[in-house]
Every structure is written in structure tokens, then in C-alpha cells.
Design an enzyme around this catalytic site. Structure first.
Site, PDB file in Angstrom:
ATOM      1  N   ASP A  45       0.840  -1.204   0.000  1.00  0.00           N
ATOM      2  CA  ASP A  45       0.000   0.000   0.000  1.00  0.00           C
ATOM      3  C   ASP A  45       0.878   1.258   0.000  1.00  0.00           C
ATOM      4  O   ASP A  45       0.521   2.273  -0.590  1.00  0.00           O
ATOM      5  CB  ASP A  45      -0.910   0.014   1.232  1.00  0.00           C
ATOM      6  N   GLY A  46       2.021   1.181   0.692  1.00  0.00           N
ATOM      7  CA  GLY A  46       2.946   2.317   0.747  1.00  0.00           C
ATOM      8  C   GLY A  46       3.446   2.673  -0.657  1.00  0.00           C
ATOM      9  O   GLY A  46       3.590   3.857  -0.989  1.00  0.00           O
ATOM     10  N   ASN A 121      -4.568   8.724   1.899  1.00  0.00           N
ATOM     11  CA  ASN A 121      -4.840   8.076   3.192  1.00  0.00           C
ATOM     12  C   ASN A 121      -5.326   9.078   4.242  1.00  0.00           C
ATOM     13  O   ASN A 121      -6.417   8.975   4.734  1.00  0.00           O
ATOM     14  CB  ASN A 121      -3.568   7.427   3.757  1.00  0.00           C
ATOM     15  N   ARG A 147      -6.660  19.417  23.158  1.00  0.00           N
ATOM     16  CA  ARG A 147      -5.341  19.285  23.789  1.00  0.00           C
ATOM     17  C   ARG A 147      -4.980  17.812  23.775  1.00  0.00           C
ATOM     18  O   ARG A 147      -5.796  16.969  24.166  1.00  0.00           O
ATOM     19  CB  ARG A 147      -5.357  19.774  25.244  1.00  0.00           C
ATOM     20  N   ASP A 149      -2.012  14.716  21.807  1.00  0.00           N
ATOM     21  CA  ASP A 149      -0.867  14.449  20.925  1.00  0.00           C
ATOM     22  C   ASP A 149      -1.095  14.986  19.525  1.00  0.00           C
ATOM     23  O   ASP A 149      -0.168  15.465  18.876  1.00  0.00           O
ATOM     24  CB  ASP A 149      -0.620  12.938  20.817  1.00  0.00           C
ATOM     25  N   THR A 160      -8.487   2.545   7.228  1.00  0.00           N
ATOM     26  CA  THR A 160      -7.890   1.294   7.730  1.00  0.00           C
ATOM     27  C   THR A 160      -6.416   1.477   8.092  1.00  0.00           C
ATOM     28  O   THR A 160      -5.772   0.530   8.534  1.00  0.00           O
ATOM     29  CB  THR A 160      -8.008   0.190   6.661  1.00  0.00           C
ATOM     30  N   ALA A 161      -5.882   2.685   7.889  1.00  0.00           N
ATOM     31  CA  ALA A 161      -4.453   2.929   8.139  1.00  0.00           C
ATOM     32  C   ALA A 161      -4.263   3.639   9.493  1.00  0.00           C
ATOM     33  O   ALA A 161      -4.737   3.148  10.517  1.00  0.00           O
ATOM     34  CB  ALA A 161      -3.863   3.720   6.966  1.00  0.00           C
ATOM     35  N   ASN A 163      -5.661   6.108  10.876  1.00  0.00           N
ATOM     36  CA  ASN A 163      -6.943   6.379  11.535  1.00  0.00           C
ATOM     37  C   ASN A 163      -7.360   5.242  12.460  1.00  0.00           C
ATOM     38  O   ASN A 163      -7.836   5.462  13.566  1.00  0.00           O
ATOM     39  CB  ASN A 163      -8.005   6.621  10.458  1.00  0.00           C
TER      40      ASN A 163
HETATM   41  P1  NAP Z   1       4.456   2.709   5.321  1.00  0.00           P
HETATM   42  O1  NAP Z   1       5.470   1.733   5.689  1.00  0.00           O
HETATM   43  O2  NAP Z   1       4.280   3.073   3.886  1.00  0.00           O
HETATM   44  O3  NAP Z   1       3.028   2.233   5.879  1.00  0.00           O
HETATM   45  C1  NAP Z   1       2.879   1.782   7.199  1.00  0.00           C
HETATM   46  C2  NAP Z   1       1.893   0.614   7.188  1.00  0.00           C
HETATM   47  O4  NAP Z   1       0.592   1.104   6.849  1.00  0.00           O
HETATM   48  C3  NAP Z   1       2.270  -0.450   6.147  1.00  0.00           C
HETATM   49  O5  NAP Z   1       2.072  -1.716   6.716  1.00  0.00           O
HETATM   50  C4  NAP Z   1       1.272  -0.177   5.025  1.00  0.00           C
HETATM   51  O6  NAP Z   1       0.978  -1.324   4.263  1.00  0.00           O
HETATM   52  C5  NAP Z   1       0.058   0.253   5.836  1.00  0.00           C
HETATM   53  N1  NAP Z   1      -0.951   1.011   5.062  1.00  0.00           N
HETATM   54  C6  NAP Z   1      -0.755   2.053   4.215  1.00  0.00           C
HETATM   55  N2  NAP Z   1      -1.929   2.462   3.719  1.00  0.00           N
HETATM   56  C7  NAP Z   1      -2.884   1.672   4.259  1.00  0.00           C
HETATM   57  C8  NAP Z   1      -4.302   1.607   4.157  1.00  0.00           C
HETATM   58  N3  NAP Z   1      -4.982   2.475   3.402  1.00  0.00           N
HETATM   59  N4  NAP Z   1      -4.977   0.677   4.891  1.00  0.00           N
HETATM   60  C9  NAP Z   1      -4.309  -0.183   5.687  1.00  0.00           C
HETATM   61  N5  NAP Z   1      -2.976  -0.179   5.832  1.00  0.00           N
HETATM   62  C10 NAP Z   1      -2.267   0.740   5.136  1.00  0.00           C
HETATM   63  O7  NAP Z   1       4.674   3.994   6.258  1.00  0.00           O
HETATM   64  P2  NAP Z   1       4.920   5.532   5.973  1.00  0.00           P
HETATM   65  O8  NAP Z   1       5.641   5.723   4.688  1.00  0.00           O
HETATM   66  O9  NAP Z   1       5.459   6.116   7.212  1.00  0.00           O
HETATM   67  O10 NAP Z   1       3.435   6.194   5.857  1.00  0.00           O
HETATM   68  C11 NAP Z   1       2.472   5.699   5.014  1.00  0.00           C
HETATM   69  C12 NAP Z   1       1.222   5.408   5.786  1.00  0.00           C
HETATM   70  O11 NAP Z   1       1.533   4.696   6.967  1.00  0.00           O
HETATM   71  C13 NAP Z   1       0.483   6.636   6.264  1.00  0.00           C
HETATM   72  O12 NAP Z   1      -0.383   7.129   5.275  1.00  0.00           O
HETATM   73  C14 NAP Z   1      -0.260   6.115   7.501  1.00  0.00           C
HETATM   74  O13 NAP Z   1      -1.574   5.729   7.183  1.00  0.00           O
HETATM   75  C15 NAP Z   1       0.508   4.891   7.908  1.00  0.00           C
HETATM   76  N6  NAP Z   1       1.053   5.100   9.268  1.00  0.00           N
HETATM   77  C16 NAP Z   1       0.415   4.470  10.291  1.00  0.00           C
HETATM   78  C17 NAP Z   1       0.839   4.660  11.579  1.00  0.00           C
HETATM   79  C18 NAP Z   1       0.118   3.948  12.684  1.00  0.00           C
HETATM   80  O14 NAP Z   1      -0.774   3.145  12.364  1.00  0.00           O
HETATM   81  N7  NAP Z   1       0.431   4.222  13.934  1.00  0.00           N
HETATM   82  C19 NAP Z   1       1.922   5.515  11.862  1.00  0.00           C
HETATM   83  C20 NAP Z   1       2.541   6.161  10.790  1.00  0.00           C
HETATM   84  C21 NAP Z   1       2.081   5.948   9.482  1.00  0.00           C
HETATM   85  P3  NAP Z   1       2.053  -1.984   3.227  1.00  0.00           P
HETATM   86  O15 NAP Z   1       2.948  -2.802   4.105  1.00  0.00           O
HETATM   87  O16 NAP Z   1       1.193  -2.804   2.320  1.00  0.00           O
HETATM   88  O17 NAP Z   1       2.770  -0.875   2.525  1.00  0.00           O
END
Ligand code: NAP
Length: 269
Positions: A45-46, A121, A147, A149, A160-161, A163
Site C-alpha cells: 500500500d505504501g 490516506n 489538547r 498528541d 484502515t491505516a 486512523n
Molecule cells: P508505510 O510503511 O508506507 O506504511 C505503514 C503501514 O501502513 C504499512 O504496513 C502499510 O501497508 C500500511 N498502510 C498504508 N496504507 C494503508 C491503508 N490504506 N490501509 C491499511 N494499511 C495501510 O509507512 P509511511 O511511509 O510512514 O506512511 C504511510 C502510511 O503509513 C500513512 O499514510 C499512515 O496511514 C501509515 N502510518 C500508520 C501509523 C500507525 O498506524 N500508527 C503511523 C505512521 C504511518 P504496506 O505494508 O502494504 O505498505
């Protein structure tokens, strides 16, 4: 039909890329990296997120197809061993597609500069050092003083990410709107926020004004921007449903909620 291939740099993704490039030889499919009709992404997805931003200026012309080389993704329907089937579908393409809503983010700086991004996303506003204090306006009316993070504003497909990690709801991607989820809000007798995620509809406008932007970080999908330094002082950010949509080539039925189940629940006993 012109295709581009956007690849995560792993050995398996590069192998799949080569199989596609070999497979289009002698077919009506043509490789065109700059003006494609279809963008095939290979990775997770990334990778699709990165491809989305690479081709954002062509959103009204381009359809995406995601091949995943790791675990099942939300934007990636095809498996790495299905290249021949995908090539056949591309050759029989009749323009079938499914479209999903995006998030429009406009950040205005105190010197008048405007940063405008469309997110696939989500966008987040966080403070990585101290409590973020942010006035939240809904349709130009003060709603709450947050107030905590940070705040996460996600699209239906982004629900699903990040959020979900922030305690937001999963949104059916057929709903046109966006969602606000709190990240570790402070709630006590003195400070109060709604304390639950909110889903906004098509015409809603959400505005954030920080009380202090030092050590605040603004993100949009994979992009990050440090605020409160190098003259990047935030006046306000507004979020709306974007005019643009993302289009995926839809060659076969895929069930969003089965994907949710497979990713987060697994077998049901
Ligand atoms: P990334 O490694 O590209 O993504 C982090 C994880 O989020 C990977 O496992 C990715 O799946 C998954 N992901 C991305 N889009 C998704 C979606 N629409 N539904 C479900 N899972 C999804 O990390 P990054 O480059 O830092 O940022 C990209 C995305 O990571 C952001 O848009 C954000 O949504 C997510 N993220 C999540 C958190 C958290 O959950 N605490 C923290 C930071 C960022 P793949 O392994 O298939 O790429």
C-alpha cells in the site's frame, strides 16, 4: 493503451516488473512513464501511496492497479503470480473503474504562503514534544479546543491505516466524506474534547488553528513538514472532501469488508 509501472525496490518487485515489461511486448499495450492511462504499482500500500503522489497531476486521466508482493494490501488487489491474468485483463480493458474520495488539505502560513495537497490516506497534525493545543472549527464555527498528541483526518480508504490505530472507525469507501480522529486527547474536569471520532459529509469544512506551532508536524500520507521553524509558521489548515477522486481499474470484484476481515481478524471460529 499506455501503462506505467511504479515499483518498490525489492528483488521480487523488480522480477514482477520485468515480467510485465516482457509481457507487453507484441501487444497493443505501450509503456509510457509520463502520460500513462494505467499505473501499475508493485509492492505494498505504501508503494501505491507514493505512485499516487507521483501521478497526482493526472488523477482525472489515470487508473491505478496494485500488485502486492508482500501481505494483502488495501489498495493492492493482484498477487505477484497473477501477472499473465492481469496482462489479459489490460488487453481486454473497456475502461471499467471504481472511484474513491480523497482529502483536500490547504495549509496557510502566517506569511501568506499556501501549501495545498490532496491525500489518499490521511493528513495528521501532531506535536512530537509537548501537548498540542489546537482550536477546531467546523464550518467556520469553533467546535472545541483540542489538547493532546494530535489529530488525524482520514479518507474512507485511509480509514484502515493510521486512523484505525488512532481509534477511528472503518469507513465504507463508498461513503463520500472524511473522518477526524483524536490522538491521545487530554480529557478531565478542566479540558474537554468530544473524545470520539467524527465522520463529516461532502460539504463539511474543518479548520485547525494551533495555539503554538513550535515542534508541530504536519503530515500528508508519506510527506512530513516540520512547523514552527524556517519561517514555516502555520496560520490555519482547512480540510474538505477533494474535488478529485482516485480511480482504480476494476477488472474483477473485490470485497472491501472481506479485506478488512482478512487483514485484521483472520479466521472466524
Ligand atoms: P508505510 O510503511 O508506507 O506504511 C505503514 C503501514 O501502513 C504499512 O504496513 C502499510 O501497508 C500500511 N498502510 C498504508 N496504507 C494503508 C491503508 N490504506 N490501509 C491499511 N494499511 C495501510 O509507512 P509511511 O511511509 O510512514 O506512511 C504511510 C502510511 O503509513 C500513512 O499514510 C499512515 O496511514 C501509515 N502510518 C500508520 C501509523 C500507525 O498506524 N500508527 C503511523 C505512521 C504511518 P504496506 O505494508 O502494504 O505498505
Amino acid at each position: 493503451m499506455k501503462i506505467a509501472v511504479y515499483t518498490y525496490r525489492s528483488t521480487e518487485s523488480m522480477r514482477v516488473r520485468q515480467a510485465i515489461l516482457d509481457g507487453i511486448q507484441g501487444t497493443p499495450l505501450e509503456y509510457d512513464e509520463d502520460h500513462p492511462d494505467i499505473v501499475i504499482t508493485i509492492g505494498g500500500d505504501g508503494t501505491l501511496l507514493s505512485a499516487f503522489h507521483r501521478y497526482q497531476h493526472l488523477l482525472d486521466q489515470v487508473r491505478f492497479v496494485g500488485i502486492h508482493t508482500g501481505h494483502l494490501g488495501f489498495y493492492t488487489d493482484w498477487r505477484n503470480y497473477e501477472v499473465q491474468e492481469l496482462l489479459k485483463s489490460l488487453q481486454n480493458d473497456s475502461g471499467q473503474s471504481v472511484a474513491y474520495p480523497l482529502l483536500d488539505m490547504e495549509a496557510t502560513m502566517s506569511d501568506g504562503r499556501v501549501k495545498h495537497i490532496v491525500a489518499l490516506n490521511e493528513s495528521t497534525l501532531r506535536n512530537i514534544v509537548k501537548t498540542m493545543v489546537c482550536d477546531v472549527y467546523v464550518n467556520d464555527q469553533l467546535f472545541e479546543r483540542f489538547r493532546g498528541d494530535g489529530l488525524c483526518i482520514s479518507t474512507p480508504t485511509g480509514s484502515t491505516a493510521y486512523n484505525k490505530s488512532a481509534g477511528g472507525a472503518i469507513m465504507d469507501p463508498n461513503i463520500i466524506g472524511f473522518q477526524l480522529a483524536e490522538m491521545a486527547s487530554l480529557n478531565n474536569r478542566v479540558f474537554r474534547t468530544l473524545g470520539s471520532p467524527v465522520i463529516f459529509g461532502t460539504d463539511a469544512k474543518l479548520t485547525f488553528r494551533l495555539r503554538d506551532d513550535s515542534s508541530a508536524v504536519l503530515t500528508c500520507d508519506r510527506e512530513q513538514m516540520m512547523l514552527g521553524q524556517d519561517d514555516w509558521h502555520l496560520q490555519e489548515i482547512t480540510y474538505r472532501v477533494a474535488k478529485e477522486k482516485i480511480h482504480f481499474a476494476k477488472y474483477r470484484h473485490n470485497n472491501f469488508f472481506m479485506r478488512v476481515k482478512n487483514s485484521f481478524i483472520g479466521e472466524t471460529y
